[in-house]
Write a protein that holds these residues in place. Structure first.
Motif, PDB file in Angstrom:
ATOM      1  N   ARG A 218       0.759  -1.097  -0.077  1.00 40.33           N
ATOM      2  CA  ARG A 218      -0.138   0.068  -0.018  1.00 40.33           C
ATOM      3  C   ARG A 218       0.875   1.290   0.036  1.00 40.33           C
ATOM      4  N   HIS A 221       2.219   1.568  -3.575  1.00 43.85           N
ATOM      5  CA  HIS A 221       1.217   2.315  -4.361  1.00 43.85           C
ATOM      6  C   HIS A 221       0.749   3.861  -3.985  1.00 43.85           C
ATOM      7  N   THR A 222       0.747   4.138  -2.870  1.00 41.93           N
ATOM      8  CA  THR A 222       0.695   5.438  -2.442  1.00 41.93           C
ATOM      9  C   THR A 222       2.093   6.357  -3.083  1.00 41.93           C
TER      10      THR A 222
END
Length: 228
Positions: A218, A221-222
């Motif tokens: 995550r 992805h950020t």
């Protein structure tokens, strides 16, 4: 009662030859009673009986049963050291392993964690703070840290509680050899999700690492979104 008043009563009790209990003695007896009788069996009266004294003596050390349970939880976790070196994932796994080792013999304390909200002792709150800090080191946006922390915490506590309730050497299928088991439950039969206690530590670590890998993914992805 103030500390000065408490000490005066202790001194007076000694002078009259009465039993004087220390706080560590009270907490040790409470932990033993918790282990033997569970959280429902740990009352101030029951603890007083086990110590051969009256309930009033216990109130020198704790205000009520809630404070007693909070103090026992703190004492149970007191010797856990927070890892300081290495990647955040490795340190978080090691911290979780230490929590599991401390709480697995005393799973009733998980109920204290569930129900006391943030009215906890300094040791417990310190470990919670350290866990949040490790999750934050992943690089998640600030607004996502609390959600990830709760996912990690609930995995740790939920796994420990479930493990404490699991019977040794049980699993699927419950009636091995039944002719229709593979057809009725093909995935359960193929992957055999046993709860044998010998494998629980490995599964604890594997499950937690999968969760942490999701947190790390995550963050990547950020990062990509920020660069696009």
């Amino acid at each position: 009662m103030s500390r000065t008043g408490f000490e005066r009563q202790r001194t007076a009790a000694r002078a009259k030859g009465r039993q004087v209990l220390s706080r560590p003695e009270v907490l040790a007896a409470a932990a033993q009673l918790l282990d033997e009788s569970g959280i429902e069996g740990l009352s101030m009266r029951a603890l007083a009986r086990s110590l051969g004294t009256g309930p009033a003596t216990l109130y020198w050390h704790v205000r009520d049963r809630d404070e007693l349970l909070t103090a026992v939880l703190d004492e149970t976790l007191r010797h856990i050291d927070v890892p300081m070196d290495g990647p955040w994932q490795d340190r978080l796994v090691l911290l979780a392993e230490r929590m599991r080792a401390a709480l697995l013999p005393r799973p009733a304390l998980i109920e204290v964690l569930w129900h006391r909200d943030w009215q906890l002792g300094p040791v417990t709150l310190g470990l919670a703070d350290a866990t949040v800090g490790l999750v934050a080191e992943s690089g998640l946006p600030d607004e996502d840290v609390a959600d990830a922390y709760l996912a990690v915490l609930w995995f740790i506590l939920g796994f420990i509680y479930a493990e404490s309730q699991a019977a040794a050497n049980t699993g699927f299928p419950p009636q091995a050899g039944a002719d229709d088991e593979p057809a009725r439950y093909p995935n359960l039969v193929r992957y055999s999700p046993n709860t044998d206690l010998a494998a629980m530590h490995r599964r604890f670590v594997a499950g937690l690492r999968q969760l942490l890998a999701g947190i790390e993914a995550r963050t990547h992805h950020t990062d990509r979104e920020a660069l696009s």
